[in-house]
Design an enzyme around this catalytic site. Structure first.
Site, PDB file in Angstrom:
ATOM      1  N   GLU A  42       0.819  -1.203   0.000  1.00  0.00           N
ATOM      2  CA  GLU A  42       0.000   0.000   0.000  1.00  0.00           C
ATOM      3  C   GLU A  42       0.856   1.258   0.000  1.00  0.00           C
ATOM      4  OE1 GLU A  42      -3.991  -1.539   2.305  1.00  0.00           O
ATOM      5  OE2 GLU A  42      -2.257  -0.966   3.472  1.00  0.00           O
ATOM      6  N   CYS A  88       3.288   8.322   1.729  1.00  0.00           N
ATOM      7  CA  CYS A  88       3.905   7.317   2.580  1.00  0.00           C
ATOM      8  C   CYS A  88       4.098   6.059   1.735  1.00  0.00           C
ATOM      9  CB  CYS A  88       2.949   7.076   3.755  1.00  0.00           C
ATOM     10  SG  CYS A  88       3.475   5.822   4.896  1.00  0.00           S
ATOM     11  N   CYS A 143       7.228  -7.581   6.834  1.00  0.00           N
ATOM     12  CA  CYS A 143       8.407  -7.099   7.564  1.00  0.00           C
ATOM     13  C   CYS A 143       8.929  -8.251   8.399  1.00  0.00           C
ATOM     14  CB  CYS A 143       8.016  -5.919   8.469  1.00  0.00           C
ATOM     15  SG  CYS A 143       9.437  -5.110   9.238  1.00  0.00           S
ATOM     16  N   CYS A 203       7.582  -5.714  15.450  1.00  0.00           N
ATOM     17  CA  CYS A 203       7.319  -4.780  16.543  1.00  0.00           C
ATOM     18  C   CYS A 203       5.905  -5.077  17.054  1.00  0.00           C
ATOM     19  CB  CYS A 203       7.442  -3.340  16.064  1.00  0.00           C
ATOM     20  SG  CYS A 203       9.084  -2.999  15.413  1.00  0.00           S
ATOM     21  N   CYS A 218       2.703  -3.056  15.858  1.00  0.00           N
ATOM     22  CA  CYS A 218       2.571  -2.746  14.427  1.00  0.00           C
ATOM     23  C   CYS A 218       1.876  -3.865  13.677  1.00  0.00           C
ATOM     24  CB  CYS A 218       3.960  -2.510  13.846  1.00  0.00           C
ATOM     25  SG  CYS A 218       3.957  -2.299  12.063  1.00  0.00           S
ATOM     26  N   CYS A 273      -0.586   5.014  10.104  1.00  0.00           N
ATOM     27  CA  CYS A 273       0.668   4.309  10.369  1.00  0.00           C
ATOM     28  C   CYS A 273       0.422   2.986  11.062  1.00  0.00           C
ATOM     29  CB  CYS A 273       1.536   5.113  11.323  1.00  0.00           C
ATOM     30  SG  CYS A 273       2.456   6.353  10.508  1.00  0.00           S
TER      31      CYS A 273
END
Ligand code: SAH
Ligand code: SF4
Length: 385
Positions: free
Chosen positions: A115, A129, A136, A140, A143, A365
């Site tokens: 995205e 962004c 990933c 974290c 997230c 985010c």
């Protein structure tokens, strides 16, 4: 923590699907020249001139149709159309928020989706962004992307394509000298950009080229969770503005929030930031700090944060936590965030609180997560039923 991906493939290999025409859309100048020679579109001694011509059409005018490249002879254009394309990835979903935030889900290849989000009113005019990886490796705990395994690194062309798609949608071609809507780029989408530094750096070279999209490198920010050995190289290779996802001032807590901290603890991270090339009052490092209720949001935490960054040219960006289904945290209360910000302001640091944007389209985010993952999850659920 490493990413075992083969990044040695050449530009052309990246751009060329296993069969069919070569995609010229996201090549560097050198890559474009090489592709024109490799595809037999021009003699090597003419390639530089031809590549410069094509470059302006692709990156300044945003043209994807060879017929519109009117200063190139008709027969050459016909050869081009036969051997090459200037193609965008498929936009599988487009959403526009009530506040003007736009989100695109892009499909680069089967199962490879990421995205990009455009947020008006951020940076000089509006920030895009972008994602640097699909998924990933870093997990974290706050997230959403971290819950998704790494599919793969994006290529430079795929990173550039996110900018091109946004500019198509914003109707921002040719590159305006003034009054741009898309004025900044932040690498804060999916993935850890410093695990894909070569592609990130190449993409920056393309989008900052003065005869193309011409975005100043000072308007491009790369956010990292703290891949210490790559912080110096980021500065020397790209001149990007640096943002650090800090979120905690003590190793014990940061170890749980950002597990990479176990490998590169806070003291090492701070040393790498201090040595960041070009750091100055005009080029400050941004510390991102996600506000988690009862976890890292006390006034003592605020004071520790000020203490930690003292002496550095820094900005502190407080990010209200964006909850996602099943997330193990809550966002701090607004009053708590304001008191926290006041401590930081009093110490002389700007501490903008990032206002949540695009929440109605899950564009904030940490909420970026590819559609393929959601589909996989729902397929699994169905199978389990
Ligand atoms: N991997 C890089 C860049 C992508 S994440 C990094 O970690 O810096 C971009 C920013 O979003 C980071 O500061 C990250 O900590 C923050 N973030 C992730 N999940 C979030 C959430 N649920 N709420 C608020 N911010 C979040
Ligand atoms: Fe990866 Fe950044 Fe999310 Fe951490 S915050 S899991 S590094 S995308």
């Amino acid at each position: 923590m490493g990413v075992t991906l083969d990044l040695s493939r050449s530009q052309i290999a990246d751009a060329k699907p296993s069969s069919g025409p070569i995609n010229l859309a996201g090549l560097t100048r050198e890559g474009l020249k090489a592709a024109l020679i490799a595809g037999g579109a021009c003699a090597p001694d003419k390639a530089r001139m031809r590549a410069a011509q094509m470059w302006r059409w692709i990156h300044h005018f945003g043209v994807t149709d060879f017929d519109r490249m009117t200063d190139i002879g008709k027969d050459v254009r016909a050869v081009m159309a036969d051997r090459y394309v200037v193609a965008r990835p498929e936009v599988t979903e487009r959403q526009v928020s009530r506040d003007g935030t736009r989100k695109w889900l892009l499909r680069f290849a089967p199962g490879v989706e990421a995205e990009a989000v455009f947020i008006p009113g951020v940076g000089r005019a509006g920030a895009l962004c972008v994602s640097s990886q699909v998924g990933c490796t870093l997990n974290c705990t706050f997230c959403h992307t971290g819950t998704q395994p790494l599919v793969r690194n994006l290529t430079a062309a795929e990173i550039v394509a996110q900018v091109q798609v946004a500019r198509d949608d914003l109707e921002e071609w040719p590159s305006p000298a003034e009054g741009r809507q898309l004025s900044n780029i932040v690498f804060m989408g999916m993935g850890e950009p410093l695990y894909n530094l070569d592609a990130v750096s190449e993409a920056m070279t393309i989008v900052s080229d003065n005869e193309g999209i011409a975005l100043s490198r000072r308007r491009i920010t790369v956010s990292t969770s703290g891949v210490v050995p790559q912080i110096g190289p980021l500065g020397t290779k790209t001149n990007a503005m640096l943002a650090i996802s800090l979120h905690a001032t003590q190793d014990e807590l940061r170890d749980t929030l950002v597990p990479l901290n176990r490998k590169y603890p806070i003291a090492e991270l701070m040393a790498a930031i201090k040595a960041y090339p070009g750091l100055s009052n005009a080029r400050r490092v941004t510390f991102e700090y996600v506000m988690l209720k009862g976890i890292n949001d006390s006034l003592a935490d605020a004071r520790a944060l000020v203490q930690l960054v003292r002496g550095l040219p820094a900005k502190i960006n407080l990010i209200p936590f964006n909850p996602w289904p099943g997330s193990p945290y809550e966002c701090s209360d607004w009053a708590t965030i304001e008191k926290f910000a006041a401590v930081i302001n009093k110490a002389g640091y700007a501490s903008p609180i990032r206002t949540p944007r695009g929440r109605d389209i899950l564009a904030a985010c940490g909420q970026l997560k590819s559609e393929s993952e959601k589909i996989r999850a729902s397929a699994l659920r169905q199978a389990a039923d």
